[in-house]
Scaffold this active site. Structure first.
Site, PDB file in Angstrom:
ATOM      1  N   GLY A   1       0.798  -1.224   0.000  1.00 39.49           N
ATOM      2  CA  GLY A   1       0.000   0.000   0.000  1.00 39.49           C
ATOM      3  C   GLY A   1       0.827   1.269   0.000  1.00 39.49           C
ATOM      4  O   GLY A   1       2.016   1.253  -0.295  1.00 39.49           O
TER       5      GLY A   1
ATOM      6  N   GLY B   1       5.633   4.177  -8.501  1.00 37.65           N
ATOM      7  CA  GLY B   1       6.215   2.840  -8.703  1.00 37.65           C
ATOM      8  C   GLY B   1       5.131   1.766  -8.710  1.00 37.65           C
ATOM      9  O   GLY B   1       5.084   0.905  -9.595  1.00 37.65           O
ATOM     10  N   HIS B   2       4.233   1.833  -7.719  1.00 37.31           N
ATOM     11  CA  HIS B   2       3.115   0.885  -7.681  1.00 37.31           C
ATOM     12  C   HIS B   2       2.230   1.042  -8.917  1.00 37.31           C
ATOM     13  O   HIS B   2       1.774   0.057  -9.497  1.00 37.31           O
ATOM     14  CB  HIS B   2       2.250   1.124  -6.439  1.00 37.31           C
ATOM     15  CG  HIS B   2       2.953   0.928  -5.131  1.00 37.31           C
ATOM     16  ND1 HIS B   2       3.364   1.969  -4.345  1.00 37.31           N
ATOM     17  CD2 HIS B   2       3.324  -0.205  -4.471  1.00 37.31           C
ATOM     18  CE1 HIS B   2       3.942   1.504  -3.250  1.00 37.31           C
ATOM     19  NE2 HIS B   2       3.948   0.190  -3.297  1.00 37.31           N
TER      20      HIS B   2
ATOM     21  N   GLN C   1      11.785  -3.747 -10.049  1.00 42.47           N
ATOM     22  CA  GLN C   1      13.246  -3.915 -10.039  1.00 42.47           C
ATOM     23  C   GLN C   1      13.865  -3.213  -8.836  1.00 42.47           C
ATOM     24  O   GLN C   1      14.946  -3.562  -8.371  1.00 42.47           O
ATOM     25  CB  GLN C   1      13.834  -3.365 -11.347  1.00 42.47           C
ATOM     26  CG  GLN C   1      15.349  -3.359 -11.446  1.00 42.47           C
ATOM     27  CD  GLN C   1      15.940  -4.757 -11.381  1.00 42.47           C
ATOM     28  OE1 GLN C   1      15.295  -5.735 -11.753  1.00 42.47           O
ATOM     29  NE2 GLN C   1      17.179  -4.859 -10.920  1.00 42.47           N
ATOM     30  N   LYS C   2      13.164  -2.199  -8.298  1.00 44.90           N
ATOM     31  CA  LYS C   2      13.622  -1.470  -7.113  1.00 44.90           C
ATOM     32  C   LYS C   2      14.051  -2.430  -6.001  1.00 44.90           C
ATOM     33  O   LYS C   2      15.026  -2.200  -5.319  1.00 44.90           O
ATOM     34  CB  LYS C   2      12.488  -0.549  -6.657  1.00 44.90           C
ATOM     35  CG  LYS C   2      12.453  -0.189  -5.209  1.00 44.90           C
ATOM     36  CD  LYS C   2      13.247   1.031  -4.950  1.00 44.90           C
ATOM     37  CE  LYS C   2      13.191   1.506  -3.516  1.00 44.90           C
ATOM     38  NZ  LYS C   2      12.487   0.709  -2.566  1.00 44.90           N
TER      39      LYS C   2
ATOM     40  N   SER D   1       7.704   4.144  -0.402  1.00 43.13           N
ATOM     41  CA  SER D   1       6.765   4.625   0.631  1.00 43.13           C
ATOM     42  C   SER D   1       7.535   5.233   1.789  1.00 43.13           C
ATOM     43  O   SER D   1       7.024   6.087   2.508  1.00 43.13           O
ATOM     44  CB  SER D   1       5.913   3.463   1.139  1.00 43.13           C
ATOM     45  OG  SER D   1       5.432   2.708   0.071  1.00 43.13           O
TER      46      SER D   1
HETATM   47  P1  AMP Z   1       5.895  -2.331  -1.550  1.00 46.24           P
HETATM   48  O1  AMP Z   1       4.488  -1.843  -1.433  1.00 46.24           O
HETATM   49  O2  AMP Z   1       6.926  -1.325  -1.158  1.00 46.24           O
HETATM   50  O3  AMP Z   1       6.096  -3.701  -0.963  1.00 46.24           O
HETATM   51  O4  AMP Z   1       6.141  -2.522  -3.105  1.00 46.24           O
HETATM   52  C1  AMP Z   1       5.238  -3.276  -3.898  1.00 46.24           C
HETATM   53  C2  AMP Z   1       5.872  -3.512  -5.232  1.00 46.24           C
HETATM   54  O5  AMP Z   1       6.157  -2.257  -5.846  1.00 46.24           O
HETATM   55  C3  AMP Z   1       7.195  -4.289  -5.143  1.00 46.24           C
HETATM   56  O6  AMP Z   1       7.243  -5.235  -6.203  1.00 46.24           O
HETATM   57  C4  AMP Z   1       8.202  -3.190  -5.334  1.00 46.24           C
HETATM   58  O7  AMP Z   1       9.419  -3.666  -5.910  1.00 46.24           O
HETATM   59  C5  AMP Z   1       7.500  -2.258  -6.280  1.00 46.24           C
HETATM   60  N1  AMP Z   1       8.078  -0.916  -6.209  1.00 46.24           N
HETATM   61  C6  AMP Z   1       8.305  -0.190  -5.090  1.00 46.24           C
HETATM   62  N2  AMP Z   1       8.923   0.978  -5.404  1.00 46.24           N
HETATM   63  C7  AMP Z   1       9.097   0.967  -6.752  1.00 46.24           C
HETATM   64  C8  AMP Z   1       9.677   1.882  -7.680  1.00 46.24           C
HETATM   65  N3  AMP Z   1      10.208   3.035  -7.303  1.00 46.24           N
HETATM   66  N4  AMP Z   1       9.685   1.518  -8.994  1.00 46.24           N
HETATM   67  C9  AMP Z   1       9.164   0.333  -9.397  1.00 46.24           C
HETATM   68  N5  AMP Z   1       8.589  -0.556  -8.569  1.00 46.24           N
HETATM   69  C10 AMP Z   1       8.559  -0.249  -7.264  1.00 46.24           C
END
Ligand code: AMP
Length: 288
Positions: free
Chosen positions: A31, A36-37, A149-150, A187
């Site tokens: 969330g 990116g999300h 890829q982050k 986030s």
């Molecule tokens: P999180 O909510 O932070 O667990 O992220 C959910 C998904 O979004 C994961 O697959 C992350 O790798 C991806 N994600 C987070 N930040 C980025 C970003 N800046 N660019 C691309 N994907 C992202």
């Protein structure tokens, strides 16, 4: 868009889509959506007929209770964002739906989960990630799952889990989305004050300096990484690690040749940030 709270409701939703012959894409998230999300959701919309986004701040992957407590929770805004992007269902379960009383199983990917992030945060971090992602794959049974890829090590670990456990899902990796100054969206960036926010670009500066060194012909990883450390120091950031590793095994490379993943982690003020860049020496223009 529907918001679903139970595993049974997700299964019914997926079964209905399957009956119509629709392909299923899954975007696992915690969330607090940012661009990116959104890039992951758009990639999923493009590749699949029906997109399911999971929103679950997974307690099993946090080793610091304060970090878990401080994690941003913005479900109402997130639901509006997902709906606007054409997501079919948001799966936002309560912790007890995912980890009912008596829950006793963990998925551990040995070796890959112990290094880098695993070494800093403890291997239980990736056990928590793998356990919840394995459950999500079993609950949703998507054709394709989308990851950023982050979180490069997360992709390597999950890819290994999918192969080792014969999980019938294709993984699609979406490029890192960045702020104009290079800072990877996260986030956790919301916790940075103005001066920390400026310093946070130091991670990207470090990665760029490593890539610049390789483009200039440097093949010794220690020298290339030293250039990255210097660039980070100039930005006022001290890395927890900055390393050049094999993109499949995460082992340190002896030479900057072929595909090399450069990974970095650093604390900037209250936030712990990670970033990476994949360098392919067959592709980079060398000026040597
Ligand atoms: P999180 O909510 O932070 O667990 O992220 C959910 C998904 O979004 C994961 O697959 C992350 O790798 C991806 N994600 C987070 N930040 C980025 C970003 N800046 N660019 C691309 N994907 C992202």
């Amino acid at each position: 868009m529907k918001t679903l709270r139970t595993i049974a409701a997700v299964r019914a939703h997926v079964a209905a889509a399957r009956r119509e012959g629709r392909s299923i894409g899954l975007v696992p998230t915690m969330g607090a959506f940012h661009a990116g999300h959104k890039a992951l959701m758009l990639a999923a919309r493009e590749a699949c007929d029906e997109v399911i986004v999971s929103l679950f701040v997974n307690p099993a992957q946090f080793e610091e209770p304060d970090d878990l407590a401080a994690y941003p929770r913005t479900e109402a805004e997130d639901a509006a964002t997902a709906a606007g992007l054409g997501v079919g269902a948001l799966f936002a379960p309560a912790p007890a739906e995912i980890y009912p009383a008596g829950f006793a199983t963990a998925v551990a990917v040995r070796g890959l989960a112990d290094v880098l992030e695993g070494a800093e945060r403890g291997a239980s971090h990736f056990d928590g990630v793998c356990t919840v992602v394995c459950k999500l794959f079993n609950i949703v049974a998507p054709d394709v799952a989308f990851f950023g890829q982050k979180d490069a090590q997360q992709v390597v670990v999950i890819r290994r889990m999918v192969r080792d456990l014969d999980i019938p899902v294709r993984l699609q990796v979406v490029p890192t989305v960045r702020e104009p100054d290079g800072l990877a969206l996260s986030s956790r960036n919301a916790r940075l004050d103005a001066s920390d926010r400026e310093r946070a670009a130091g991670l990207a500066r470090g990665l760029e300096a490593v890539r610049d060194a390789v483009e200039a012909g440097e093949r010794d990883p220690a020298v290339a990484v030293a250039a990255g450390r210097a660039a980070m120091a100039a930005a006022g950031v001290e890395p927890e690690y900055l390393a050049a590793v094999d993109p499949d095994t995460l082992a340190g490379v002896r030479e900057m040749a072929g595909r090399v993943l450069v990974v970095v982690a650093a604390r900037v003020g209250p936030a712990r940030l990670i970033d990476n860049v994949l360098i392919d020496t067959e592709q980079v223009a060398t000026h040597a």
